[in-house]
Design a protein around this motif. Structure first.
Motif, PDB file in Angstrom:
ATOM      1  N   ASP A   1      11.493   2.265  49.474  1.00 41.84           N
ATOM      2  CA  ASP A   1      10.612   1.347  50.175  1.00 41.84           C
ATOM      3  C   ASP A   1       9.202   1.495  49.634  1.00 41.84           C
ATOM      4  OD1 ASP A   1       9.769  -0.579  51.920  1.00 41.84           O
ATOM      5  OD2 ASP A   1      10.153   0.562  53.741  1.00 41.84           O
ATOM      6  N   ILE A   2       8.403   0.460  49.860  1.00 46.70           N
ATOM      7  CA  ILE A   2       7.010   0.472  49.424  1.00 46.70           C
ATOM      8  C   ILE A   2       6.188  -0.241  50.487  1.00 46.70           C
ATOM      9  CG2 ILE A   2       7.287  -1.649  48.092  1.00 46.70           C
ATOM     10  CD1 ILE A   2       5.345  -0.416  46.051  1.00 46.70           C
ATOM     11  N   LEU A   3       5.007   0.270  50.760  1.00 44.86           N
ATOM     12  CA  LEU A   3       4.150  -0.313  51.784  1.00 44.86           C
ATOM     13  C   LEU A   3       2.696  -0.196  51.340  1.00 44.86           C
ATOM     14  CD1 LEU A   3       3.937  -1.545  54.651  1.00 44.86           C
ATOM     15  CD2 LEU A   3       3.791   0.782  55.515  1.00 44.86           C
ATOM     16  N   LEU A   4       1.958  -1.270  51.518  1.00 44.91           N
ATOM     17  CA  LEU A   4       0.548  -1.316  51.173  1.00 44.91           C
ATOM     18  C   LEU A   4      -0.248  -1.282  52.474  1.00 44.91           C
ATOM     19  CD1 LEU A   4      -1.230  -1.791  48.613  1.00 44.91           C
ATOM     20  CD2 LEU A   4      -1.265  -4.183  49.278  1.00 44.91           C
ATOM     21  N   GLN A   5      -1.158  -0.302  52.615  1.00 43.36           N
ATOM     22  CA  GLN A   5      -1.941  -0.169  53.845  1.00 43.36           C
ATOM     23  C   GLN A   5      -3.390   0.138  53.514  1.00 43.36           C
ATOM     24  OE1 GLN A   5       0.207   1.500  57.394  1.00 43.36           O
ATOM     25  NE2 GLN A   5       0.989   2.864  55.816  1.00 43.36           N
TER      26      GLN A   5
END
Length: 160
Positions: A22-26
């Motif tokens: 998974d990948i998440l930009l925050q």
């Protein structure tokens, strides 16, 4: 990662084989952001045996808030320049893509792109150093064939 001059943090979950889960930009790198990322990964994957992170203190704080991660071993690695570990090297394909596109601009579009780009890249990224040339060509041809079948079905759902 910079988007329109504002700093963003790219969170990635990578398994023991180097496959991106998974990948998440925050915007932030605090306990709430770490907890949000852990919960997002747990929705799509079972609880891991071990979590390997850098030495940021928000990881153990976020891990303690999630009951599914209570008995999971937590290993810290030194996150520094030129350290050869999977967590640091997993950002390379995204950095390369960012250079080719001359930077991402919109956070939502960036998240959408990276979420779809990761699995597609993993499909075609064979461990070439472990394969003979003939086997590599054969497996890559099979993956392209599967890709063409998939995209044909996606374009013509009535043929199913």
């Amino acid at each position: 990662m910079m988007l329109r001059g504002e700093p963003y943090v790219l969170w990635r979950a990578v398994d023991e084989h180097g496959v991106e889960l998974d990948i998440l930009l925050q915007k932030r790198r605090d306990t709430a952001a770490a907890e949000r990322f852990f919960r997002r990964v747990l929705r799509s994957c079972p609880a891991p045996r071990t979590i390997v992170t850098d030495q940021l203190r928000s990881y153990p704080a976020a891990k303690s808030r999630i009951p599914e991660l209570a008995n999971v071993k937590h290993v810290f690695v030194k996150a520094a320049a030129r350290v050869n570990n999977r967590a640091e090297n997993s950002h390379q394909p995204t950095r390369e893509r960012e250079r080719r596109l001359r930077g991402f601009l919109d956070p939502k579009r960036t998240q959408a792109f990276l979420s779809s780009f990761g699995p597609i890249r993993q499909h075609f990224a064979l461990k070439r150093h472990l394969l003979r040339a003939s086997l590599y060509r054969k497996q890559l041809a099979q993956r392209f064939e599967a890709w063409h079948r998939f995209t044909e079905l996606a374009q013509n759902p009535s043929t199913v």
